[in-house]
Write a protein that holds these residues in place. Structure first.
Motif, PDB file in Angstrom:
ATOM      1  N   ASN A  77       0.823  -1.210   0.000  1.00 34.00           N
ATOM      2  CA  ASN A  77       0.000   0.000   0.000  1.00 34.00           C
ATOM      3  C   ASN A  77       0.854   1.256   0.000  1.00 34.00           C
ATOM      4  OD1 ASN A  77      -2.242  -1.610   0.045  1.00 34.00           O
ATOM      5  ND2 ASN A  77      -2.643  -1.376   2.239  1.00 34.00           N
ATOM      6  N   VAL A  78       1.958   1.197   0.774  1.00 32.84           N
ATOM      7  CA  VAL A  78       2.858   2.357   0.815  1.00 32.84           C
ATOM      8  C   VAL A  78       3.445   2.614  -0.562  1.00 32.84           C
ATOM      9  CG1 VAL A  78       5.064   3.176   1.707  1.00 32.84           C
ATOM     10  CG2 VAL A  78       3.388   2.177   3.249  1.00 32.84           C
ATOM     11  N   GLN A  79       3.899   1.531  -1.225  1.00 34.18           N
ATOM     12  CA  GLN A  79       4.489   1.694  -2.552  1.00 34.18           C
ATOM     13  C   GLN A  79       3.467   2.234  -3.544  1.00 34.18           C
ATOM     14  OE1 GLN A  79       6.043  -2.155  -3.513  1.00 34.18           O
ATOM     15  NE2 GLN A  79       7.792  -1.975  -2.127  1.00 34.18           N
ATOM     16  N   GLN A  80       2.219   1.732  -3.473  1.00 37.88           N
ATOM     17  CA  GLN A  80       1.182   2.235  -4.361  1.00 37.88           C
ATOM     18  C   GLN A  80       0.894   3.704  -4.094  1.00 37.88           C
ATOM     19  OE1 GLN A  80      -2.097  -0.400  -3.761  1.00 37.88           O
ATOM     20  NE2 GLN A  80      -1.095  -2.136  -4.774  1.00 37.88           N
ATOM     21  N   SER A  81       0.903   4.050  -2.802  1.00 36.99           N
ATOM     22  CA  SER A  81       0.664   5.455  -2.446  1.00 36.99           C
ATOM     23  C   SER A  81       1.722   6.365  -3.029  1.00 36.99           C
ATOM     24  CB  SER A  81       0.621   5.597  -0.914  1.00 36.99           C
ATOM     25  OG  SER A  81       0.626   6.934  -0.527  1.00 36.99           O
ATOM     26  N   GLN A  82       2.972   5.859  -3.052  1.00 39.44           N
ATOM     27  CA  GLN A  82       4.064   6.710  -3.518  1.00 39.44           C
ATOM     28  C   GLN A  82       4.156   6.750  -5.039  1.00 39.44           C
ATOM     29  OE1 GLN A  82       7.164   4.690  -1.502  1.00 39.44           O
ATOM     30  NE2 GLN A  82       6.944   5.850   0.386  1.00 39.44           N
ATOM     31  N   THR A  83       3.594   5.725  -5.709  1.00 46.26           N
ATOM     32  CA  THR A  83       3.749   5.661  -7.161  1.00 46.26           C
ATOM     33  C   THR A  83       2.515   6.113  -7.922  1.00 46.26           C
ATOM     34  OG1 THR A  83       3.081   3.338  -7.114  1.00 46.26           O
ATOM     35  CG2 THR A  83       5.442   3.808  -7.010  1.00 46.26           C
ATOM     36  N   THR A  84       1.327   5.779  -7.383  1.00 47.46           N
ATOM     37  CA  THR A  84       0.117   6.114  -8.137  1.00 47.46           C
ATOM     38  C   THR A  84      -0.400   7.498  -7.808  1.00 47.46           C
ATOM     39  OG1 THR A  84      -1.284   5.110  -6.457  1.00 47.46           O
ATOM     40  CG2 THR A  84      -0.502   3.684  -8.241  1.00 47.46           C
ATOM     41  N   PRO A 100      -0.967  15.066   2.226  1.00 48.21           N
ATOM     42  CA  PRO A 100      -1.997  16.035   1.827  1.00 48.21           C
ATOM     43  C   PRO A 100      -3.290  15.362   1.375  1.00 48.21           C
ATOM     44  CG  PRO A 100      -0.307  15.872   0.136  1.00 48.21           C
ATOM     45  CD  PRO A 100       0.181  15.065   1.294  1.00 48.21           C
ATOM     46  N   ARG A 101      -4.323  16.154   1.181  1.00 51.19           N
ATOM     47  CA  ARG A 101      -5.638  15.636   0.808  1.00 51.19           C
ATOM     48  C   ARG A 101      -5.614  15.009  -0.582  1.00 51.19           C
ATOM     49  NH1 ARG A 101     -10.538  19.388   2.906  1.00 51.19           N
ATOM     50  NH2 ARG A 101     -11.477  17.313   3.015  1.00 51.19           N
ATOM     51  N   GLU A 102      -4.678  15.421  -1.408  1.00 54.23           N
ATOM     52  CA  GLU A 102      -4.595  14.859  -2.754  1.00 54.23           C
ATOM     53  C   GLU A 102      -4.043  13.441  -2.750  1.00 54.23           C
ATOM     54  OE1 GLU A 102      -3.245  17.742  -1.830  1.00 54.23           O
ATOM     55  OE2 GLU A 102      -4.771  19.109  -2.645  1.00 54.23           O
ATOM     56  N   ASP A 103      -3.439  13.030  -1.636  1.00 50.38           N
ATOM     57  CA  ASP A 103      -2.846  11.706  -1.537  1.00 50.38           C
ATOM     58  C   ASP A 103      -3.921  10.692  -1.177  1.00 50.38           C
ATOM     59  OD1 ASP A 103       0.203  10.598  -1.152  1.00 50.38           O
ATOM     60  OD2 ASP A 103      -1.221   9.480   0.072  1.00 50.38           O
ATOM     61  N   ASN A 104      -3.726   9.437  -1.577  1.00 47.57           N
ATOM     62  CA  ASN A 104      -4.732   8.427  -1.232  1.00 47.57           C
ATOM     63  C   ASN A 104      -4.615   7.954   0.205  1.00 47.57           C
ATOM     64  OD1 ASN A 104      -2.404   6.916  -1.412  1.00 47.57           O
ATOM     65  ND2 ASN A 104      -3.269   5.328  -2.728  1.00 47.57           N
ATOM     66  N   ALA A 105      -3.651   8.505   0.958  1.00 48.77           N
ATOM     67  CA  ALA A 105      -3.543   8.237   2.388  1.00 48.77           C
ATOM     68  C   ALA A 105      -3.533   9.566   3.137  1.00 48.77           C
ATOM     69  CB  ALA A 105      -2.287   7.432   2.697  1.00 48.77           C
ATOM     70  N   ALA A 107      -8.186  22.792  17.199  1.00 50.22           N
ATOM     71  CA  ALA A 107      -7.094  22.091  16.516  1.00 50.22           C
ATOM     72  C   ALA A 107      -7.553  20.662  16.285  1.00 50.22           C
ATOM     73  CB  ALA A 107      -5.819  22.117  17.356  1.00 50.22           C
ATOM     74  N   ARG A 108      -7.187  20.125  15.166  1.00 50.76           N
ATOM     75  CA  ARG A 108      -7.637  18.773  14.846  1.00 50.76           C
ATOM     76  C   ARG A 108      -6.571  17.997  14.088  1.00 50.76           C
ATOM     77  NH1 ARG A 108     -11.904  19.159   9.753  1.00 50.76           N
ATOM     78  NH2 ARG A 108     -10.498  20.153   8.262  1.00 50.76           N
ATOM     79  N   VAL A 109      -6.689  16.670  14.178  1.00 50.52           N
ATOM     80  CA  VAL A 109      -5.965  15.754  13.295  1.00 50.52           C
ATOM     81  C   VAL A 109      -7.036  14.996  12.534  1.00 50.52           C
ATOM     82  CG1 VAL A 109      -4.466  13.740  13.120  1.00 50.52           C
ATOM     83  CG2 VAL A 109      -3.947  15.522  14.778  1.00 50.52           C
ATOM     84  N   ARG A 110      -6.885  14.966  11.224  1.00 50.63           N
ATOM     85  CA  ARG A 110      -7.919  14.390  10.360  1.00 50.63           C
ATOM     86  C   ARG A 110      -7.297  13.323   9.461  1.00 50.63           C
ATOM     87  NH1 ARG A 110     -13.166  15.493   8.662  1.00 50.63           N
ATOM     88  NH2 ARG A 110     -13.597  15.403   6.436  1.00 50.63           N
ATOM     89  N   ARG A 111      -7.974  12.205   9.393  1.00 48.32           N
ATOM     90  CA  ARG A 111      -7.512  11.086   8.584  1.00 48.32           C
ATOM     91  C   ARG A 111      -8.603  10.801   7.549  1.00 48.32           C
ATOM     92  NH1 ARG A 111      -4.154   6.401  11.649  1.00 48.32           N
ATOM     93  NH2 ARG A 111      -2.636   6.118   9.978  1.00 48.32           N
ATOM     94  N   GLU A 112      -8.287  11.040   6.280  1.00 43.82           N
ATOM     95  CA  GLU A 112      -9.311  10.931   5.253  1.00 43.82           C
ATOM     96  C   GLU A 112      -9.242   9.602   4.510  1.00 43.82           C
ATOM     97  OE1 GLU A 112      -9.355  14.590   2.967  1.00 43.82           O
ATOM     98  OE2 GLU A 112     -10.669  15.363   4.537  1.00 43.82           O
ATOM     99  N   HIS A 113      -8.712   8.604   5.193  1.00 43.21           N
ATOM    100  CA  HIS A 113      -8.733   7.245   4.683  1.00 43.21           C
ATOM    101  C   HIS A 113      -8.740   6.320   5.888  1.00 43.21           C
ATOM    102  CE1 HIS A 113      -4.571   7.358   5.915  1.00 43.21           C
ATOM    103  NE2 HIS A 113      -4.434   6.069   5.651  1.00 43.21           N
TER     104      HIS A 113
END
Length: 585
Positions: free
Chosen positions: A37-44, A119-124, A204-210
């Protein structure tokens, strides 16, 4: 009765280890999938659906004047320190880019550094953010797409200040400072140059969009975590989602209390927010929502009531954000130096923390002396054997004497095979006359169980053990031994399935256990004898997928037990010989 107790003790021991095995078997597949998943996140870099409005803690949409969809690239401000690098997204006042310099995804050379925030543009997508809600319902506040202005680079020696003016007499500022590790301090200020007071709720918040992939172990918590209202709170993602749905979109959990902290914990990483003033009351919440068909997760902290900025005055609220590795000593230091309530609880030492945490500090101290965690485990095992030596000696003496009485017991069994009750009485009389405790043999095994569990937790949950090498092919003590008998330890180009994993160190452990059991007396009951004969094989298969450091510990412990049993048996035989010689004279 004593034989039944012995069997029960052995069965309990095997049962505990079988449970460990059930929890641990999926480890390699989960870790392998996570790496993919990490590799896919970094490549796709496939984007997730984005929301145009922020979900702020009060559940009120922000009212900034430039909250429309962005049309230009977001301005950024660099973050640089010896331990982290990344950037602040000036659009929305988010830290959504942070990489840990000291940690890599895998042990492979050139493996990418661990990314803690994205960032929000990332799939993680995973970020921290600061903002305000207009408690008076009229003051324009910055929104999720507000472009802030700032200059410089955020470093441990150079703080930066983000600024935005609402054009109505209020200037908003966020003063960010970074320490030498993973803690960011943010002071939110509202400078009111207008003619009327304004009431605002900073948050203040921490947000996880996946939804992150979790290992799913019973002995390891991953998900929402925090110390809120003086108590440790832990929520799994699925439980938070169910509770939020039951409450019709309200937070899955919220509470008021002095200080504390709230965040998301992974196996080795933590992202959390907390009020800087740990004595002041604050409000914290765990939230689970859905946007664009995707689950969103959020923790946030805020004061328990709105703050007021009078005309010509400044109102401020300070928070901290931690995003980094759950290093035990570092979390302890934050707990003590910043007076953060139980911040060390982010490391899941479990119910037996009173054993697990001292074990960690002992191993860490030994590592500082010898420079190798594997050697530290070996030395630590010797220390434990020395600590329990008097107790184990009595057990081994009893076992040695039982072995010497083997022929007598066999004769007794043959003589009374038609009368089991009489045989049991004669055996008990023989045990009493020889001062033997027949259940003493299970004592060393029972003593190892809590030690085994505590050491297992240390190897499994502490990042200090992550990617810690030993010697030879063991390059990560926290991971299973990568060798496998079923491909002749790499000589055959074949990748066996997970259930056929039989590494070299597990075989070594099985051999040492077999030698140890051969030194023990053979039980008179054939069922017990058969059970004992199969135990080394059972343990070998059970420990095959356990962390290599744990298998090395067990093997070394077995070798020390063999040496101890041999020494005690020899000493006991010599003592008995002298006693008999003295009796004859």
């Amino acid at each position: 009765m004593d034989n039944k107790r012995l069997l029960a003790a052995i069965a309990i021991s095997i049962g505990i280890l079988l449970l460990f095995d059930v929890w641990n078997r999926p480890a390699r597949e989960a870790q392998r999938q996570a790496a993919q998943n990490v590799q896919q996140s970094q490549t796709t870099g496939q984007p997730l659906p984005q929301a145009n409005t922020a979900l702020n803690p009060a559940g009120v949409a922000s009212t900034g004047p430039n909250d429309g969809a962005p049309t230009t690239p977001a301005p950024r401000l660099r973050i640089e320190s010896p331990r982290v690098q990344g950037s602040v997204n000036l659009r929305g006042a988010r830290i959504d880019d942070m990489v840990l310099r000291d940690y890599r995804e895998t042990i492979l050379p050139g493996s990418p550094n661990v990314r803690i925030l994205a960032p929000r543009e990332d799939n993680a997508s995973y970020f921290a953010q600061w903002g305000w809600t207009a408690a008076d319902g009229r003051t324009a506040v910055p929104g999720p797409n507000t472009d802030w202005t700032a200059e410089g680079t955020l470093t441990p020696s150079s703080p930066v200040t983000l600024r935005w003016d609402n054009g109505q007499g209020q200037r908003f500022e966020i003063a960010l400072s970074l320490d030498a590790n993973f803690m960011v301090t943010a002071e939110q200020r509202v400078v009111n140059t207008g003619t009327e007071p304004v009431q605002l709720l900073p948050w203040a918040r921490v947000r996880r969009e996946h939804t992150p992939q979790v290992a799913g172990y019973y002995i390891l918590h991953e998900g929402f975590v925090g110390v809120i209202d003086g108590r440790l709170r832990e929520w799994k993602y699925a439980d938070a989602k169910t509770e939020a749905q039951r409450r019709n979109g309200a937070p899955a959990f919220e509470a008021d209390g002095p200080g504390g902290w709230a965040g998301f914990t992974d196996k080795y990483w933590l992202a959390a927010v907390l009020p800087a003033d740990q004595s002041a009351p604050s409000h914290a919440a765990f939230r689970a929502t859905q946007e664009g068909g995707q689950d969103r997760w959020q923790v946030d902290v805020a004061p328990t009531g709105a703050i007021t900025a009078a005309p010509g005055a400044t109102a401020a609220y300070a928070t901290r954000m931690f995003a980094g590795a759950k290093e035990v000593k570092l979390l302890d230091a934050y707990t003590n130096d910043l007076h953060i309530k139980d911040f060390y609880s982010a490391v899941d030492f479990g119910w037996f923390w009173f054993l697990t945490k001292p074990f960690f500090y002992a191993l860490d101290w030994l590592f500082g002396v010898v420079g190798n965690f594997g050697i530290a485990i070996l030395i630590f095992t010797v220390a434990l054997k020395a600590l329990f030596f008097p107790l184990a000696s009595k057990s081994y003496q009893s076992m040695a004497r039982m072995k010497a009485l083997g022929p007598k017991m066999q004769e007794m069994k043959e003589r009374n095979k038609e009368d089991p009750a009489k045989m049991q009485q004669e055996m008990m009389a023989l045990y009493k006359a020889e001062k033997i405790n027949p259940a003493a043999g299970c004592l060393p095994i029972l003593l190892q169980i809590p030690v085994f569990f505590a050491l297992y937790k240390v190897l499994f949950v502490t990042i200090e053990m992550r990617h810690a090498p030993f010697f030879g092919w063991i390059r990560d003590l926290s991971a299973p031994d990568p060798t496998n008998l079923f491909n002749l330890f790499g000589l055959i180009p074949f990748d066996p399935p997970a259930f056929l994993h039989m590494p070299a160190w597990a075989i070594i452990m099985g051999i040492t256990m077999y030698i140890q059991f051969k030194l023990n007396p053979t039980p008179p009951d054939p069922i017990q004898a058969k059970l004992f004969s199969f135990m080394p094989i059972i343990f070998t298969f059970m420990l095959a997928s356990f962390p290599a450091g744990l298998v090395i510990y067990w093997s070394w412990n077995n070798l020390l037990s063999v040496a101890q049993q041999y020494y005690i048996s020899r000493h006991d035989r010599e003592t008995q010989r002298l006693e008999k010689a003295a009796a004859r004279s």
